[in-house]
Structure formats: structure tokens, C-alpha cells
Write a protein that holds these residues in place. Structure first.
Motif, PDB file in Angstrom:
ATOM      1  N   GLY A 159       8.320   3.714   4.975  1.00 32.86           N
ATOM      2  CA  GLY A 159       8.950   4.167   3.799  1.00 32.86           C
ATOM      3  C   GLY A 159       7.906   4.735   2.624  1.00 32.86           C
ATOM      4  O   GLY A 159       6.978   5.374   3.409  1.00 32.86           O
ATOM      5  N   GLU A 160       8.330   4.636   1.593  1.00 37.21           N
ATOM      6  CA  GLU A 160       7.178   5.115   0.753  1.00 37.21           C
ATOM      7  C   GLU A 160       5.807   4.115   0.565  1.00 37.21           C
ATOM      8  O   GLU A 160       4.901   4.591   0.360  1.00 37.21           O
ATOM      9  N   ALA A 161       6.265   2.858   1.096  1.00 38.51           N
ATOM     10  CA  ALA A 161       4.985   2.162   1.077  1.00 38.51           C
ATOM     11  C   ALA A 161       5.227   1.030   2.230  1.00 38.51           C
ATOM     12  O   ALA A 161       6.052   0.793   2.630  1.00 38.51           O
ATOM     13  N   VAL A 162       4.015   0.586   2.355  1.00 42.24           N
ATOM     14  CA  VAL A 162       4.049  -0.394   3.679  1.00 42.24           C
ATOM     15  C   VAL A 162       3.378  -1.899   2.854  1.00 42.24           C
ATOM     16  O   VAL A 162       2.532  -1.743   2.057  1.00 42.24           O
ATOM     17  N   ARG A 163       4.080  -2.874   3.392  1.00 39.77           N
ATOM     18  CA  ARG A 163       3.261  -4.174   3.001  1.00 39.77           C
ATOM     19  C   ARG A 163       2.674  -4.621   4.163  1.00 39.77           C
ATOM     20  O   ARG A 163       3.190  -4.664   5.371  1.00 39.77           O
ATOM     21  N   VAL A 164       1.525  -5.047   3.970  1.00 35.52           N
ATOM     22  CA  VAL A 164       0.506  -5.459   5.152  1.00 35.52           C
ATOM     23  C   VAL A 164      -0.201  -6.646   5.145  1.00 35.52           C
ATOM     24  O   VAL A 164      -0.441  -7.047   3.740  1.00 35.52           O
ATOM     25  N   SER A 165      -0.497  -7.555   5.895  1.00 37.23           N
ATOM     26  CA  SER A 165      -1.624  -8.643   6.058  1.00 37.23           C
ATOM     27  C   SER A 165      -2.473  -8.323   7.111  1.00 37.23           C
ATOM     28  O   SER A 165      -2.386  -7.587   7.897  1.00 37.23           O
ATOM     29  N   PHE A 166      -3.676  -9.017   6.859  1.00 35.54           N
ATOM     30  CA  PHE A 166      -4.865  -8.818   7.895  1.00 35.54           C
ATOM     31  C   PHE A 166      -4.945 -10.185   8.621  1.00 35.54           C
ATOM     32  O   PHE A 166      -5.376 -11.319   7.937  1.00 35.54           O
ATOM     33  N   PRO A 167      -4.482 -10.260   9.788  1.00 40.01           N
ATOM     34  CA  PRO A 167      -4.779 -11.554  10.679  1.00 40.01           C
ATOM     35  C   PRO A 167      -6.307 -11.880  10.477  1.00 40.01           C
ATOM     36  O   PRO A 167      -6.968 -11.094  11.120  1.00 40.01           O
TER      37      PRO A 167
ATOM     38  N   GLY B 224       3.587  10.348  19.319  1.00 41.50           N
ATOM     39  CA  GLY B 224       4.385  10.360  20.452  1.00 41.50           C
ATOM     40  C   GLY B 224       4.511   9.030  20.828  1.00 41.50           C
ATOM     41  O   GLY B 224       5.481   8.261  20.636  1.00 41.50           O
ATOM     42  N   SER B 225       3.537   8.327  21.371  1.00 38.00           N
ATOM     43  CA  SER B 225       3.385   6.852  21.963  1.00 38.00           C
ATOM     44  C   SER B 225       3.017   5.948  20.744  1.00 38.00           C
ATOM     45  O   SER B 225       3.370   4.667  20.939  1.00 38.00           O
ATOM     46  N   GLU B 226       2.594   6.502  19.579  1.00 33.46           N
ATOM     47  CA  GLU B 226       2.431   5.607  18.610  1.00 33.46           C
ATOM     48  C   GLU B 226       2.526   6.343  17.319  1.00 33.46           C
ATOM     49  O   GLU B 226       2.391   7.575  17.278  1.00 33.46           O
ATOM     50  N   THR B 227       2.384   5.695  16.122  1.00 37.83           N
ATOM     51  CA  THR B 227       2.255   6.293  14.829  1.00 37.83           C
ATOM     52  C   THR B 227       1.107   5.959  14.053  1.00 37.83           C
ATOM     53  O   THR B 227       0.702   4.385  13.950  1.00 37.83           O
ATOM     54  N   LEU B 228       0.447   7.027  13.312  1.00 38.34           N
ATOM     55  CA  LEU B 228      -0.579   6.468  12.641  1.00 38.34           C
ATOM     56  C   LEU B 228      -0.029   6.672  11.040  1.00 38.34           C
ATOM     57  O   LEU B 228       0.505   7.578  10.790  1.00 38.34           O
ATOM     58  N   ILE B 229      -0.416   5.796  10.279  1.00 39.59           N
ATOM     59  CA  ILE B 229      -0.137   5.782   8.788  1.00 39.59           C
ATOM     60  C   ILE B 229      -1.615   5.439   8.111  1.00 39.59           C
ATOM     61  O   ILE B 229      -2.216   4.609   8.093  1.00 39.59           O
ATOM     62  N   HIS B 230      -1.612   6.576   7.022  1.00 39.97           N
ATOM     63  CA  HIS B 230      -2.734   6.386   6.213  1.00 39.97           C
ATOM     64  C   HIS B 230      -2.346   5.793   4.758  1.00 39.97           C
ATOM     65  O   HIS B 230      -1.230   6.435   4.188  1.00 39.97           O
ATOM     66  N   ALA B 231      -2.566   4.962   4.391  1.00 38.04           N
ATOM     67  CA  ALA B 231      -2.160   4.324   3.243  1.00 38.04           C
ATOM     68  C   ALA B 231      -3.242   4.234   2.069  1.00 38.04           C
ATOM     69  O   ALA B 231      -4.416   4.056   2.556  1.00 38.04           O
ATOM     70  N   GLY B 232      -2.949   4.268   0.834  1.00 38.88           N
ATOM     71  CA  GLY B 232      -3.830   3.861  -0.150  1.00 38.88           C
ATOM     72  C   GLY B 232      -3.555   4.649  -1.365  1.00 38.88           C
ATOM     73  O   GLY B 232      -3.132   5.636  -1.130  1.00 38.88           O
ATOM     74  N   ARG B 233      -4.346   4.335  -2.383  1.00 36.08           N
ATOM     75  CA  ARG B 233      -4.294   5.327  -3.555  1.00 36.08           C
ATOM     76  C   ARG B 233      -5.461   6.322  -3.603  1.00 36.08           C
ATOM     77  O   ARG B 233      -6.663   5.752  -3.223  1.00 36.08           O
ATOM     78  N   THR B 234      -5.188   7.317  -4.160  1.00 39.18           N
ATOM     79  CA  THR B 234      -6.222   8.201  -4.041  1.00 39.18           C
ATOM     80  C   THR B 234      -7.396   7.764  -5.043  1.00 39.18           C
ATOM     81  O   THR B 234      -7.254   7.240  -6.193  1.00 39.18           O
ATOM     82  N   GLY B 235      -8.732   7.997  -4.501  1.00 35.03           N
ATOM     83  CA  GLY B 235      -9.743   7.213  -5.310  1.00 35.03           C
ATOM     84  C   GLY B 235     -10.329   6.216  -4.790  1.00 35.03           C
ATOM     85  O   GLY B 235     -11.290   5.468  -5.219  1.00 35.03           O
ATOM     86  N   ALA B 236      -9.074   5.256  -4.384  1.00 33.19           N
ATOM     87  CA  ALA B 236      -9.430   3.927  -3.915  1.00 33.19           C
ATOM     88  C   ALA B 236      -9.614   3.893  -2.632  1.00 33.19           C
ATOM     89  O   ALA B 236      -9.615   4.731  -1.690  1.00 33.19           O
TER      90      ALA B 236
ATOM     91  N   TRP C 134       0.927  -1.046  -0.008  1.00 33.87           N
ATOM     92  CA  TRP C 134       0.034   0.001   0.045  1.00 33.87           C
ATOM     93  C   TRP C 134       1.005   1.202  -0.071  1.00 33.87           C
ATOM     94  O   TRP C 134       1.638   1.319   0.860  1.00 33.87           O
ATOM     95  N   PRO C 135       0.608   2.096  -0.918  1.00 36.82           N
ATOM     96  CA  PRO C 135       1.342   3.364  -0.917  1.00 36.82           C
ATOM     97  C   PRO C 135       0.880   4.169   0.345  1.00 36.82           C
ATOM     98  O   PRO C 135      -0.201   4.532   0.560  1.00 36.82           O
ATOM     99  N   VAL C 136       2.139   4.805   0.981  1.00 35.85           N
ATOM    100  CA  VAL C 136       1.807   5.747   2.208  1.00 35.85           C
ATOM    101  C   VAL C 136       1.443   6.925   1.931  1.00 35.85           C
ATOM    102  O   VAL C 136       2.125   7.729   0.819  1.00 35.85           O
ATOM    103  N   GLU C 137       0.304   7.602   2.239  1.00 37.25           N
ATOM    104  CA  GLU C 137      -0.041   8.931   2.033  1.00 37.25           C
ATOM    105  C   GLU C 137       0.399   9.959   3.149  1.00 37.25           C
ATOM    106  O   GLU C 137       1.001  10.936   2.820  1.00 37.25           O
ATOM    107  N   VAL C 138       0.131   9.823   4.366  1.00 41.00           N
ATOM    108  CA  VAL C 138       0.517  10.766   5.308  1.00 41.00           C
ATOM    109  C   VAL C 138       0.803   9.723   6.789  1.00 41.00           C
ATOM    110  O   VAL C 138       0.264   8.453   6.722  1.00 41.00           O
ATOM    111  N   VAL C 139       1.741  10.495   7.353  1.00 37.66           N
ATOM    112  CA  VAL C 139       2.152   9.694   8.617  1.00 37.66           C
ATOM    113  C   VAL C 139       1.879  10.676   9.590  1.00 37.66           C
ATOM    114  O   VAL C 139       2.366  11.817   9.522  1.00 37.66           O
ATOM    115  N   GLU C 140       1.343  10.314  10.641  1.00 32.96           N
ATOM    116  CA  GLU C 140       1.111  11.043  11.850  1.00 32.96           C
ATOM    117  C   GLU C 140       1.749  10.521  12.977  1.00 32.96           C
ATOM    118  O   GLU C 140       1.429   9.426  13.618  1.00 32.96           O
ATOM    119  N   LEU C 141       2.927  11.328  13.513  1.00 29.72           N
ATOM    120  CA  LEU C 141       3.473  10.866  14.966  1.00 29.72           C
ATOM    121  C   LEU C 141       2.989  11.333  16.019  1.00 29.72           C
ATOM    122  O   LEU C 141       2.899  12.540  16.198  1.00 29.72           O
TER     123      LEU C 141
END
Lengths: 274, 354
Positions: free
Chosen positions: B328-336, B302-314, B293-300
């Protein structure tokens, strides 16, 4: 300094404009009537002439009774009008603001409409009504027609509308009935507004001229404003010092009311006291 | 038993139906939090119970007694308002005593009750003050004191903490909880704040557009949201909701070509059925073999980091990671699979495996 000069000059001028006539009245009241009539009035009061106040208070002047009596009538009238208007408009504003009943808005607009019909406009019909009720030349006739007031009702309505709904609801939860709510919450909360209105209405009542002139021909019911006019004779020589002394006396009660209630007055007109 | 029962409660204002039928039973001493976005009817519900509005249909029973047509003061309830609604011209003592005075309690009795309540709330030193001389938190305490001295069968709270700043809100939240536990008075608490809802309630009622969507314990609402609305509403940041279709005989979901396995679960629905896959941001796992998933926004934070990923429109995906995770530029994720929620795409309702 130059930046402050013009504002100060303007203010000084304004103060002079307002204060000078009053000062002339005070100074004139102590001087000889003939001197004033000749137009040779001095701006320095003659302390020896202060006895004129005692004189007008107790004996009045040619054409008018003693001023103490006129002051009493004026004070009585102004008080009855001010308190009567408040007593009448407070419940009426309460009714149109807080209760849902048929023709509520009709009632409100009818009250509103009377704003366009002050006493001066309905002079003849009002006189007719008073005459039919046999109230000519009575204190009741003098005050009653001036008591009904749309202005006060409107002002109270505005005050009441600004009261948060939650306060009304909290009182309902506490078990306060309509009359209890009016007495325990609404009137205390609107205290400053009531005081402000009292000041305005007192001065309004004190300054009434046309209606008292018409409805009360009995000299015993002469207000101080009427008394001053009666002192200015058309054919006899007017005792100008007495006229001015009476004018000064007539000035004191409304000024006293304004000064005494100034704090409340300003508070009531500016903030909502919430 | 001083419980509360609502039966088929409805309320319309003109053509506008605000409350579309609510049935509810509260046990004695229970604290129920009604939560929902503004306009969902939660405040109307509370005002109906309070008696400040009359229901269009339905019944309200407090302690088994039908109070639907009774005046607020006859219902034996007390309410805490959002803006405190203290009488501005009365002292703290008078504010708390007013309701008792109207009921005609003797002076000594009033004194004793107010003293007890003010001791409980730490207001002893403030009894002679006027509301305007108090801070927001103190005012809120007085408002609660006013409710407590009445010794009611039911407490109603109408967003009582909304006017307080964040720090005070946390403190008052704890205080309300302790008080309610201690006094054991059945309570209805309305809020739009999900943290308040999660921490205060024995049970939660989630409302949406005048309809109760889920009534359950906070844990259950969080772990098993009844529909996509609840799933998106409770939890912050909100649960990821990704549209897909069911496949592999009901054991996997296909998301834009990627297949997500459902573990041991199997859904008794035809393959190709439209579903929505839900997963909370904290459950998304970084996985080198997962989809990119391409990373759009990273929010730090303090105690944690939020990453908003995805393609615009999708579809977009939010991840919640512990600090220090490489981004990095992208994250690789899986859904347990154990953390997946499945909803019907047409109805939005939760789907349960066969």
C-alpha cells in the motif's frame, strides 16, 4: 533523374579532365612528330605508329638513352626507396612506441622534425655529404638520401599505438621476445598498413626528379622522368611522339603498383585491420 | 605444492599508491576471486602476479619459488584477458600453439596438447578459423585454450566474461568453474561482478582502495561481512545500512527513536555508542506491529518485488518480498534479530557480540 544529372555531369567532367591528357599522350605517341609540333594532333591514334614504343624502348631518342634502361633505373630506385624506408621506419617506430628508454621522446621529436626538412630543402648539404662520401654518380647516391623517412615512422607509430596493450601482454606471457614479437605479431598485424605505405612510397620514389637530376650526371643513371626531360631538346627538333610514348611507358609501373595493391591500400588507410 | 604466496605486495604509480600491502596465500588448486569496484587495485594485483608490472615492494612466490623479478614467460603462468587478446592473423590452432612453439616443443607434442585442449573446450571444428570468424564466447574459449595448453602452475583471469552478453556470461561462468575443478590449477580470478565472485571462488578477496578488506569463503563474506563496505558491495540489492546508537546495556539499537531488539546478543560497548545496523532486503519482515515506513518505489521483478521505503532525506529501506505481497502507501516492518549485522559507525568494522 534531374537530381542525378548535376552530380553525373560534374563527375564526367572530372573524369575527362583527368583522362584527356593521358589519352592525348597515347594518341600523340602514335602520330608523326612534325604533325604534333604543328599543333594538328588528332585524338584518334594511328595504329601504324605503334612501332614508336619498340623504338624508344630499345633505342631511345636524340639526347636520351634507351628507355628500357631508364625504366630499370626508375624501378630500382623506387623499390629501394620504398623498401628501404619501410625497413628503416618499421624498427624505429617499434622502438619509440613499445620501449621505455632515456630520451625516447627526444628521439621521436627529432625524427618528427625532419618532416620539415625534405630533400629539396637540404639539397646542397646533402649533395656535399654525398660528394664527400664519393657517392656522386652512383646508384647508392641516387637512393640513400631519400630512404630516411619521418612520414613512414609516424604512420607506423600510429598503427602500433592502435594495437591493444593486451595483445602485447599476451605475447609477453607466451614468451615472445622483442624481435619475435616484431616478426610474428606486429608485422603480420600491420600488413595492410605496410602495403599501403609501400604504394605511396613507390610512387614517391618513381616521381623523384630534382635529386636524381643533381646527383647523377651519368646517362646510365638517368631515370625515366629525367629521360623524358632530356628528350625535349632546346635547340634540336623534339621528337614529340617519342616523348609521349616514353611518358606513357613511365606511367605504367606506378599505375600497376597501385592497381595490384589497391585492395590492401584501401584497407590499410581505412581500417586498422584489428 | 603449486600454491601462490604474496608477501607485503605494494605498488605505486608515481605518488599514487594503488596497492597498499597485500599478503595472501593460495593453496594448491584453489580458485580465489578478487572482487572490488573499479580502481580498487584488483587488476594491478593480478598484473603484478603476471609479471606485467613490477611491485614497488614485497615478494611473489609461485610454488615456493620467488618470481618477483622474473619475466612473465619465466613464471609458468597463463593469463586470460578481458578482450581475449587473440592474435588476429593466426588461426585458432596457431593461437593456442604459439606459446608452445616459442618454447621449442616438437610439432607432434604441440599438436597433441592443442588437440586435447580443443576437445576439452569443444573447439575441434574451429581450429582453422581466424578469431574474427568466431563469436565472443568462442573467442573466450580459445583464450582459455591458449592458457590450458601451457599447462601452467597458475591461471590468471582478468575479468574474462565482461565482454560477453548476459546469457553467455552465465554459461561461460559454469564452464570456467568446471574446467578449473577438473584441471585443479591454482587460479586467481579478478572481477567486479559479485555474482561471478560468489559462484566461482573457493574463497573471495574483497578489495577496497588498494587494501584487502576481507578474505573468506563466499558464504562467510555474505553472512558475516567484515565491514560496511563489504556489506554494501556483496549482495544485490545491497544490504540496508541504518545508522543508530546502542542501548539497553548493549542489547538493542535505537534507530531514529525506534528501538530494535538484538535478541540474545549483547555487545560489550557503552550505551550510546554509534553503530550501523545492517539487514539484507530479503530479511526485513512485514509485521503489523512494526514501525511504519512510507513506500517510495515499488519494482516488480517477476519472481519477486522490491520495495524502496523511507522518507526523503532520511534513511531508506529496501525490502525484497515474494510476489503477491500486498503493498500500500506504507509498510510496517520489523527486523528479526537473527538476521541483524552490527558495525561500528566510526570505523565501519563489524562488531561481534561479547
Amino acid at each position: 533523374m534531374t537530381g542525378r544529372f548535376i552530380p553525373h555531369a560534374v563527375l564526367t567532367l572530372a573524369v575527362l579532365l583527368f583522362a584527356l591528357p593521358i589519352w592525348i599522350a597515347i594518341a600523340g605517341s602514335t602520330q608523326d612528330s612534325a604533325v604534333i609540333a604543328r599543333g594538328e594532333l588528332s585524338l584518334i591514334p594511328d595504329l601504324a605508329g605503334l612501332g614508336v614504343y619498340r623504338d624508344v624502348l630499345l633505342h631511345g631518342s636524340a639526347g636520351a638513352g634507351p628507355v628500357w634502361r631508364a625504366l630499370l633505373v626508375s624501378a630500382g630506385m623506387a623499390l629501394v626507396i620504398a623498401l628501404g624506408k619501410i625497413a628503416l621506419s618499421l624498427p624505429s617506430a617499434y622502438a619509440v612506441t613499445f620501449f621505455r628508454f632515456p630520451f625516447r621522446m627526444t628521439a621521436f621529436w627529432l625524427i618528427f622534425l625532419t618532416l620539415m626538412l625534405p630533400v629539396e630543402v637540404r639539397l646542397i648539404p646533402t649533395f656535399q655529404v654525398m660528394s664527400n662520401l664519393d657517392l656522386i654518380n652512383s646508384f647508392t647516391g641516387l637512393t640513400l638520401p631519400l630512404v630516411a623517412s619521418a612520414t613512414a615512422t609516424l604512420l607506423f607509430r600510429q598503427t602500433f599505438l592502435a594495437i591493444p596493450d593486451e595483445l602485447v601482454e599476451a605475447a609477453r606471457m607466451d614468451g615472445a621476445g622483442p624481435l619475435r614479437f616484431l616478426r610474428d605479431i606486429l608485422i603480420p598485424v600491420s600488413g595492410a598498413n605496410i602495403a599501403a605505405l609501400f604504394v605511396i612510397l613507390f610512387v614517391y620514389g618513381w616521381n623523384q626528379y630534382l635529386w636524381p637530376l643533381l646527383v647523377a650526371t651519368d646517362p646510365k643513371l638517368d631515370t625515366v622522368v629525367i629521360g623524358i626531360v632530356k628528350m625535349i631538346g632546346l635547340d634540336t627538333a623534339t621528337e614529340w611522339n617519342k616523348v609521349m610514348a616514353t611518358a606513357v611507358l613511365a606511367l605504367i609501373p606506378p599505375v600497376a603498383v597501385v592497381l595490384l595493391m589497391q585492395r590492401w591500400f584501401v584497407k590499410g588507410l581505412t581500417e586498422g585491420d584489428k | 605444492m603449486a600454491g601462490l604466496r604474496l608477501e607485503g605486495l605494494r605498488k605505486s604509480f608515481g605518488q599514487n599508491e594503488i596497492l597498499k600491502g597485500v599478503d595472501l596465500t593460495l593453496a594448491d588448486g584453489e580458485m580465489l576471486v578478487i572482487v572490488g569496484a573499479s580502481g580498487c587495485g584488483k587488476s594491478t594485483l593480478l598484473r603484478l602476479v603476471a609479471g606485467l608490472e613490477t611491485p614497488t615492494a614485497g615478494r611473489i612466490l609461485i610454488d615456493g619459488r620467488d618470481v618477483t623479478r622474473l619475466d612473465p614467460s619465466e613464471r609458468d603462468i597463463a593469463m586470460v584477458f578481458q578482450n581475449y587478446a587473440l592474435y588476429p592473423h593466426m588461426s585458432v590452432f596457431e593461437n593456442m600453439a604459439y606459446g608452445l612453439k616459442i618454447r621449442g616443443l616438437p610439432k607432434a607434442g604441440i599438436r597433441a596438447k592443442v588437440d586435447a585442449a580443443s576437445a576439452l573446450l569443444g573447439l575441434d571444428a574451429l581450429l582453422d578459423r581466424k578469431p574474427r570468424q568466431l563469436s565472443g564466447g568462442q573467442r573466450q574459449r580459445v583464450a582459455m585454450g591458449r592458457a590450458i595448453v601451457r599447462d601452467p602452475k597458475l591461471f590468471l583471469f582478468d575479468e574474462p566474461l565482461s565482454n560477453l552478453d548476459a546469457k553467455l556470461r552465465v554459461q561461460m561462468r559454469g564452464e570456467i568453474r568446471r574446467l578449473q575443478r577438473r584441471l585443479k590449477v591454482t587460479s586467481l580470478y579478478v572481477t567486479h561482478d559479485q555474482v561471478e565472485a560468489m559462484t566461482l571462488g573457493d574463497r573471495l578477496l574483497v578489495m577496497h582502495q588498494g587494501v584487502p578488506v576481507q578474505l573468506a569463503t563466499p558464504t562467510e563474506v555474505f553472512e558475516r561481512p567484515a565491514d560496511t563496505y563489504v556489506a554494501g558491495f556483496i549482495g544485490s540489492p545491497a544490504m540496508n545500512l541504518l545508522p543508530g546508537t546502542l542501548g539497553r546495556n548493549g542489547t538493542a539499537v535505537s534507530l531514529e527513536g525506534t528501538e530494535v531488539g538484538l535478541g540474545t546478543r549483547r555487545y560489550a560497548l557503552p550505551d550510546g555508542h554509534g553503530v550501523i545496523l545492517g539487514i539484507r532486503p530479503e530479511h526485513v519482515a512485514l509485521d503489523p506491529s512494526g514501525r511504519e515506513w512510507p513506500v517510495e518505489v515499488v519494482e516488480l521483478l517477476g519472481s519477486e518485488t522490491l520495495i524502496h521505503a523511507g522518507r526523503t532525506g532520511a534513511a531508506t529501506l529496501t525490502l525484497r518480498l515474494a510476489n503477491g505481497a500486498p503493498v500500500g502507501e506504507a509498510v510496517r516492518v520489523s527486523f528479526p534479530p537473527e538476521h541483524l549485522h552490527l558495525f561500528d559507525r566510526a570505523t565501519g568494522l563489524r562488531l561481534d557480540p561479547a
